[in-house]
Design an enzyme around this catalytic site. Structure first.
Site, PDB file in Angstrom:
ATOM      1  CB  ALA A   1      -0.927  -0.007   1.219  1.00  0.00           C
TER       2      ALA A   1
ATOM      3  CD  GLU B   1       1.680   0.102  -8.058  1.00  0.00           C
ATOM      4  OE1 GLU B   1       0.867   0.454  -8.923  1.00  0.00           O
ATOM      5  OE2 GLU B   1       2.893  -0.055  -8.276  1.00  0.00           O
TER       6      GLU B   1
ATOM      7  CB  SER C   1       2.953   6.749  -2.650  1.00  0.00           C
ATOM      8  OG  SER C   1       2.190   6.664  -1.475  1.00  0.00           O
TER       9      SER C   1
ATOM     10  CB  CYS D   1      -5.774   3.414   2.987  1.00  0.00           C
ATOM     11  SG  CYS D   1      -3.991   3.221   3.079  1.00  0.00           S
TER      12      CYS D   1
ATOM     13  CD  GLU E   1       5.577   8.568  -0.639  1.00  0.00           C
ATOM     14  OE1 GLU E   1       6.163   8.016  -1.591  1.00  0.00           O
ATOM     15  OE2 GLU E   1       5.085   7.944   0.335  1.00  0.00           O
TER      16      GLU E   1
END
Length: 410
Positions: free
Chosen positions: A233, A236, A238, A345, A354
């Site tokens: 999670a 990939e 981000s 999430c 990010e």
């Protein structure tokens, strides 16, 4: 009852490149329809925003494949006991494990590291020739961030990247290489957990190990699976969002200019719209029907599986005005980019941070940023759950100072 119509296929190259025309047609003509799966199987695809919300909250749909008596042939994936594949009460246990380790305070402390890493990566890139944004910036940044969060040693990060991308990129019929990489990944995480148990640090895996050892929240298999899910999670999603969102801005010059000047709430709002519009997460993990489930005019029998097309929901005009338009000033933007309901999430705060820092630095430092090839020549990675570019060749152009870290990292 469910009507066995001709199944749609979401894995064609045309759909992966631009999923929204098909989703628009399905929302109007066939909002709950059968979808082609591997080995001749079908699942039921739900495409309208409100139907997705109702389905997520309906107790007739479960995440744990053990909820139904489906017999799975072939080798077993070794890291499938995480919270995404669980239901209450197990889901609550697993979520508490991750939530306790992934506190806002811990993730917030990563902002300087994200900015420093992003600046270092950008500084190393040539400005007058094509560079590959995915492989030279987005994925190295995401790998550095998730590794720092979890406490993965520098020497191990290349293997972590290789295993992760192999698992995510494998074809629908899982290959021997897929399981070889999955088993190698599993063994590595087992060893890393033991290392953290003997020599704890202040990273997330050590906190999860402590919760496992002292509170008995989860089994050893659930601990390994939960760490694996955090890697998938946090890496990939981000990285792929940075690429697809950059492409969206390059294709909308007016919005690109707005994003470059945005600060504070305006920047946060712009990131939310990019998350909605680009929809890296297209389809949630399959759900299992344990009792007859009625969605609109369709009743799906127990024992079937359901796929929730959140990428379609993010473009549903019943929920979003003019949904195919990129509008960085959009208000009340309750999208599905990080899931919904109890499976929302837990890394959403870190993901937003990010993406915001990476894109503000990239867009701010390079006002002449442009694609190196025409958009119709870009390659998209095959797959069902995620919509991601294989590569994104760009030319950065002259470098400008750009925004200060403290202007974007709050």
């Amino acid at each position: 009852m469910a009507d066995r119509q001709e199944a749609v296929d979401l894995t064609t190259a045309e759909h992966v490149r631009d999923p929204y025309p098909l989703f628009a047609r399905l929302r109007e003509e066939n909002p709950v329809c059968p979808m082609q799966r591997r080995r001749g199987r079908t699942s039921w695809l739900v495409t309208r925003y409100d139907d997705i919300v109702r389905a997520v909250l309906d107790p007739a749909l479960r995440n744990d494949p053990r909820s139904v008596s489906t017999v799975t042939e072939g080798p077993r994936f070794p890291m499938g006991r995480h919270m995404v594949a669980s239901d209450p009460p197990d889901h609550g246990r697993l979520r508490r494990l991750v939530a306790g380790a992934l506190s806002p305070r811990r993730t917030g402390r990563l902002a300087p590291h994200i900015a420093r890493t992003a600046n270092d990566l950008l500084a190393a890139l040539p400005t007058d020739e094509p560079v590959e944004l995915a492989q030279d910036f987005a994925f190295p940044l995401a790998l550095a961030v998730i590794s720092e969060l979890l406490g993965v040693p520098h020497a191990d990060r290349a293997d972590l990247s290789r295993w992760t991308l192999s698992i995510l990129s494998s074809p629908a019929d899982a290959t021997a290489q897929f399981f070889a990489d999955a088993n190698a990944f599993h063994d590595y995480l087992n060893d890393l957990i033991e290392t953290k148990r003997r020599n704890p640090d202040d990273a997330v895996i050590s906190a999860m190990v402590a919760a496992h050892d002292h509170e008995g929240l989860v089994s050893a298999e659930e601990l390994v699976s939960s760490v694996f899910q955090l890697v998938i999670a946090g890496y990939e999603s981000s990285a792929s969002t940075i690429c697809t969102a950059t492409l969206a801005l390059l294709e909308h010059p007016e919005e690109l200019g707005y994003f470059r000047a945005a600060r504070g709430r305006e920047l946060d709002q712009a990131v939310e719209e990019l998350l909605r519009h680009t929809s890296t997460l297209q389809v949630l993990a399959q759900r299992f029907v344990v009792a007859p489930l009625t969605i609109g005019p369709v009743t799906i029998p127990a024992g079937e599986t359901v796929l929730l097309a959140v990428g379609s929901g993010n473009h549903d005009p019943r929920r979003f005005a003019d949904p195919d338009r990129l509008d960085l000033r959009r208000e009340n933007n309750q999208h599905f980019a990080f899931g919904y309901g109890r499976h929302l999430c837990l890394g959403a705060t870190l993901g937003r941070l990010e993406i915001k820092i990476a894109m503000a630095l990239l867009i701010g430092q390079f006002p002449a940023l442009r694609l190196a090839i025409p958009p119709n020549e870009l390659n998209w990675r095959p797959g069902l759950g995620f919509r991601a570019l294989s590569t994104l060749p760009i030319v950065l152009g002259p470098r400008h100072p750009g925004p200060r870290n403290d202007e974007i990292a709050s």
